[in-house]
Design a protein around this motif. Structure first.
Motif, short mmCIF file in Angstrom:
data_model
loop_
_atom_site.label_atom_id
_atom_site.label_comp_id
_atom_site.label_asym_id
_atom_site.label_seq_id
_atom_site.Cartn_x
_atom_site.Cartn_y
_atom_site.Cartn_z
N SER A 1 0.81 -1.19 -0.06
CA SER A 1 -0.05 0.10 -0.12
C SER A 1 0.85 1.12 0.23
N ARG A 2 2.04 1.29 0.86
CA ARG A 2 2.99 2.29 0.76
C ARG A 2 3.48 2.59 -0.69
N LEU A 3 3.82 1.33 -1.38
CA LEU A 3 4.56 1.69 -2.60
C LEU A 3 3.67 1.96 -3.64
N THR A 4 2.15 1.44 -3.55
CA THR A 4 1.21 2.08 -4.60
C THR A 4 1.10 3.64 -4.21
N ALA A 5 1.00 3.92 -3.21
CA ALA A 5 0.41 5.38 -2.66
C ALA A 5 1.75 6.12 -3.17
N GLY B 1 4.02 5.49 -5.56
CA GLY B 1 3.81 5.43 -7.17
C GLY B 1 2.85 6.42 -7.82
N ASP B 2 1.57 6.46 -7.42
CA ASP B 2 0.60 7.45 -7.76
C ASP B 2 1.05 8.71 -7.48
N ALA B 3 1.76 9.06 -6.33
CA ALA B 3 2.08 10.53 -6.04
C ALA B 3 3.12 11.04 -7.29
N ARG B 4 4.12 10.09 -7.58
CA ARG B 4 5.05 10.61 -8.54
C ARG B 4 4.56 10.67 -9.92
N SER B 5 3.56 10.08 -10.32
CA SER B 5 2.82 10.21 -11.71
C SER B 5 2.45 11.37 -12.10
#
Length: 101
Positions: free
Chosen positions: A91-95, A97-101
């Motif tokens: 969940s930390r990785l997906t959160a 990853g979304d913030a960087r895009s």
């Protein structure tokens, strides 16, 4: 999921502690010297019946009945702990990853 892993992490050691008490500890009526007449199943695995040593908790089926759930609880505790940690990291990785895009 984390609460389930914590619950199993409490249950598993309690069962192992129960098994650790049942297996080696002496029990039964005391002799004239003040010591128990019956030894635990780990110390004397094949005791003669009688002499006040007929405790059902100290016969082999009962400790093995505790060993099964203790093993199962330990495996489930390990699996749920790993699963909960993995979900947290994912969940930390997906959160992130979304913030960087």
């Amino acid at each position: 999921m984390d609460k389930w892993s914590m619950a199993f992490l409490v249950v598993a050691p309690a069962l192992w502690l129960c098994l650790a008490v049942l297996m080696p500890s002496s029990y039964g009526p005391e002799s004239y010297a003040g010591e128990p007449r019956c030894e635990g199943p780990l110390m004397a695995p094949f005791q003669r019946p009688g002499h006040g040593c007929d405790s059902e908790l100290r016969q082999w089926p009962a400790p093995l009945g505790v060993l099964g759930p203790a093993t199962l609880a330990s495996v489930v505790a390990a699996a749920t702990t790993v699963h909960a940690r993995l979900l947290g990291r994912l969940s930390r990785l997906t959160a992130g990853g979304d913030a960087r895009s």
